[in-house]
Design an enzyme around this catalytic site. Structure first.
Site, PDB file in Angstrom:
ATOM      1  N   SER A  12       0.859  -1.184   0.000  1.00 27.27           N
ATOM      2  CA  SER A  12       0.000   0.000   0.000  1.00 27.27           C
ATOM      3  C   SER A  12       0.893   1.230   0.000  1.00 27.27           C
ATOM      4  O   SER A  12       2.031   1.182   0.490  1.00 27.27           O
ATOM      5  CB  SER A  12      -0.877   0.014   1.252  1.00 27.27           C
ATOM      6  OG  SER A  12      -1.439   1.301   1.437  1.00 27.27           O
ATOM      7  N   TYR A  29      -2.031  -0.280  10.209  1.00 25.58           N
ATOM      8  CA  TYR A  29      -2.128  -0.810   8.838  1.00 25.58           C
ATOM      9  C   TYR A  29      -0.820  -0.521   8.090  1.00 25.58           C
ATOM     10  O   TYR A  29      -0.236  -1.398   7.453  1.00 25.58           O
ATOM     11  CB  TYR A  29      -3.322  -0.152   8.138  1.00 25.58           C
ATOM     12  CG  TYR A  29      -3.476  -0.489   6.680  1.00 25.58           C
ATOM     13  CD1 TYR A  29      -4.000  -1.711   6.284  1.00 25.58           C
ATOM     14  CD2 TYR A  29      -3.092   0.420   5.691  1.00 25.58           C
ATOM     15  CE1 TYR A  29      -4.152  -2.020   4.942  1.00 25.58           C
ATOM     16  CE2 TYR A  29      -3.239   0.127   4.351  1.00 25.58           C
ATOM     17  CZ  TYR A  29      -3.773  -1.096   3.969  1.00 25.58           C
ATOM     18  OH  TYR A  29      -3.910  -1.404   2.639  1.00 25.58           O
TER      19      TYR A  29
HETATM   20  N1  LIG Z   1      -8.643  -0.974  -2.044  1.00 28.74           N
HETATM   21  C1  LIG Z   1      -7.632  -0.129  -2.026  1.00 28.74           C
HETATM   22  O1  LIG Z   1      -7.766   1.048  -2.415  1.00 28.74           O
HETATM   23  C2  LIG Z   1      -6.260  -0.585  -1.553  1.00 28.74           C
HETATM   24  C3  LIG Z   1      -5.228   0.334  -1.565  1.00 28.74           C
HETATM   25  C4  LIG Z   1      -3.958  -0.075  -1.174  1.00 28.74           C
HETATM   26  C5  LIG Z   1      -3.747  -1.399  -0.819  1.00 28.74           C
HETATM   27  N2  LIG Z   1      -4.769  -2.284  -0.808  1.00 28.74           N
HETATM   28  C6  LIG Z   1      -4.453  -3.665  -0.463  1.00 28.74           C
HETATM   29  O2  LIG Z   1      -4.945  -4.480  -1.496  1.00 28.74           O
HETATM   30  C7  LIG Z   1      -5.311  -5.763  -0.999  1.00 28.74           C
HETATM   31  C8  LIG Z   1      -6.729  -6.068  -1.410  1.00 28.74           C
HETATM   32  O3  LIG Z   1      -7.579  -5.233  -0.611  1.00 28.74           O
HETATM   33  P1  LIG Z   1      -8.924  -4.551  -1.039  1.00 28.74           P
HETATM   34  O4  LIG Z   1      -9.268  -3.526  -0.001  1.00 28.74           O
HETATM   35  O5  LIG Z   1      -8.862  -4.077  -2.421  1.00 28.74           O
HETATM   36  O6  LIG Z   1      -9.901  -5.707  -0.854  1.00 28.74           O
HETATM   37  P2  LIG Z   1     -10.491  -6.733  -1.882  1.00 28.74           P
HETATM   38  O7  LIG Z   1     -11.821  -6.238  -2.277  1.00 28.74           O
HETATM   39  O8  LIG Z   1      -9.543  -7.076  -2.951  1.00 28.74           O
HETATM   40  O9  LIG Z   1     -10.705  -7.945  -0.879  1.00 28.74           O
HETATM   41  C9  LIG Z   1      -9.805  -8.543   0.012  1.00 28.74           C
HETATM   42  C10 LIG Z   1     -10.160 -10.017   0.010  1.00 28.74           C
HETATM   43  O10 LIG Z   1      -9.340 -10.665   0.970  1.00 28.74           O
HETATM   44  C11 LIG Z   1     -10.116 -11.683   1.572  1.00 28.74           C
HETATM   45  N3  LIG Z   1      -9.486 -12.024   2.847  1.00 28.74           N
HETATM   46  C12 LIG Z   1      -9.413 -11.254   3.955  1.00 28.74           C
HETATM   47  N4  LIG Z   1      -8.769 -11.924   4.926  1.00 28.74           N
HETATM   48  C13 LIG Z   1      -8.443 -13.138   4.422  1.00 28.74           C
HETATM   49  C14 LIG Z   1      -7.778 -14.270   4.933  1.00 28.74           C
HETATM   50  N5  LIG Z   1      -7.291 -14.291   6.182  1.00 28.74           N
HETATM   51  N6  LIG Z   1      -7.602 -15.353   4.136  1.00 28.74           N
HETATM   52  C15 LIG Z   1      -8.074 -15.346   2.872  1.00 28.74           C
HETATM   53  N7  LIG Z   1      -8.720 -14.299   2.323  1.00 28.74           N
HETATM   54  C16 LIG Z   1      -8.900 -13.212   3.091  1.00 28.74           C
HETATM   55  C17 LIG Z   1     -11.506 -11.110   1.716  1.00 28.74           C
HETATM   56  O11 LIG Z   1     -12.489 -12.124   1.845  1.00 28.74           O
HETATM   57  C18 LIG Z   1     -11.631 -10.309   0.424  1.00 28.74           C
HETATM   58  O12 LIG Z   1     -12.254 -11.082  -0.585  1.00 28.74           O
HETATM   59  C19 LIG Z   1      -5.098  -5.690   0.515  1.00 28.74           C
HETATM   60  O13 LIG Z   1      -3.862  -6.268   0.844  1.00 28.74           O
HETATM   61  C20 LIG Z   1      -5.117  -4.201   0.796  1.00 28.74           C
HETATM   62  O14 LIG Z   1      -4.401  -3.876   1.962  1.00 28.74           O
HETATM   63  C21 LIG Z   1      -6.027  -1.900  -1.166  1.00 28.74           C
END
Ligand SMILES: NC(=O)c1ccc[n+]([C@@H]2O[C@H](COP(=O)([O-])OP(=O)(O)OC[C@H]3O[C@@H](n4cnc5c(N)ncnc54)[C@H](O)[C@@H]3O)[C@@H](O)[C@H]2O)c1
Length: 248
Positions: free
Chosen positions: A141, A154
């Protein structure tokens, strides 16, 4: 053994980033194991991918449970005979001032965002090494690189994940394992369009909303042979957020 390269994507059922990574990888010819603790979500993404004529299978996975990770690795080897790549996308957020979080919240965010990716790498590596090498991409992130109020714990998990990425790259590089990390900025998804419009206007260099496929494309590049000389590095897919010194 499967003729296609095989990639496990943790959190692959995710509505924000996970689905984009799976879609793009499958479109580029990978067999994708959509692994998620939300099995119906993983099934939906795998069906969407297959509907587009590409290859994907859903699997239930809890990255905080080493036994569950081992089961997914074993099932993948049974079904395809190989694992060429791992994408650690499963993650959770936590919005609290640093000292306001409870010990339980501290443990949970570290268990999912930091220990989970380590467990998956630990279980997948023997298969990759036996196959002559492999490639790992962790999803970090922008918070790994700078402080934003209430993102403290985080951010700490993502900075730790970046250090883990470099360490794995160093430890296993000579055995043909590459390990890199992609740092997404704010990604557009259903329901956050209004919130994101403000963010795009004030906290990005580019006027473009980042989509899940943008993250998928960066991951696909890092996994591909075109990136064969790239390891231990951090790629920011953030439309300029991290490099921007002052907000407007
Ligand atoms: N969404 C954003 O803008 C953003 C920005 C920076 C980083 N990220 C990172 O991107 C990644 C994806 O996040 P997102 O917010 O886009 O969510 P996402 O919508 O891609 O979903 C995350 C998925 O992880 C699954 N999950 C959670 N805990 C789990 C576990 N212990 N075992 C297996 N599956 C699990 C959930 O069921 C969900 O389907 C994360 O690592 C997040 O920190 C997201």
């Amino acid at each position: 053994m499967s003729e296609r390269s095989v990639c496990i994507v943790t959190g692959g059922g995710g509505v924000r980033i996970g689905n984009g990574i799976c879609r793009v990888l499958a479109a580029k010819g990978w067999t994708v194991v959509v692994a998620d603790q939300d099995l119906p979500a993983a099934v939906a993404v795998a069906e969407e991918v297959r509907g587009a004529g590409a290859d994907a299978v859903p699997m239930a996975l809890d990255t905080t449970d080493a036994g569950s990770v081992r089961d997914v690795v074993a099932a993948t080897v049974r079904e395809f005979g190989r694992i060429d790549a791992l994408v650690n996308s499963a993650g959770v957020g936590l919005r609290k001032h640093g000292a306001d979080a409870t010990p339980e919240e501290f443990d949970r965010v570290h268990a999912i965002n930091y220990r989970g990716p380590w467990t998956c790498i630990r279980e997948v590596l023997p298969v990759m090494l036996a196959g002559g090498g492999g490639s790992i991409v962790n999803i970090g992130s922008v918070h790994a690189a700078g402080a934003a109020e209430t993102f403290t714990l985080y951010a700490a998990t993502k900075a730790a994940l970046a250090a883990l990425t470099r360490g794995i790259a160093r430890d296993y590089g000579l055995r043909n394992i590459r390990c890199n990390i992609v740092h997404p900025g704010a990604v557009e998804s259903r329901g956050n369009e209004h919130l994101l419009a403000d963010f795009v206007a004030t906290k990005q260099m580019l006027p473009t909303a980042i989509e899940s496929d943008d993250i998928g494309n960066a991951v696909a590049f890092l996994l591909s042979t075109e990136a064969r000389a790239i390891t231990g590095t951090e790629l920011f897919v953030d439309a300029g957020t991290t490099a921007m010194l002052f907000e407007q």
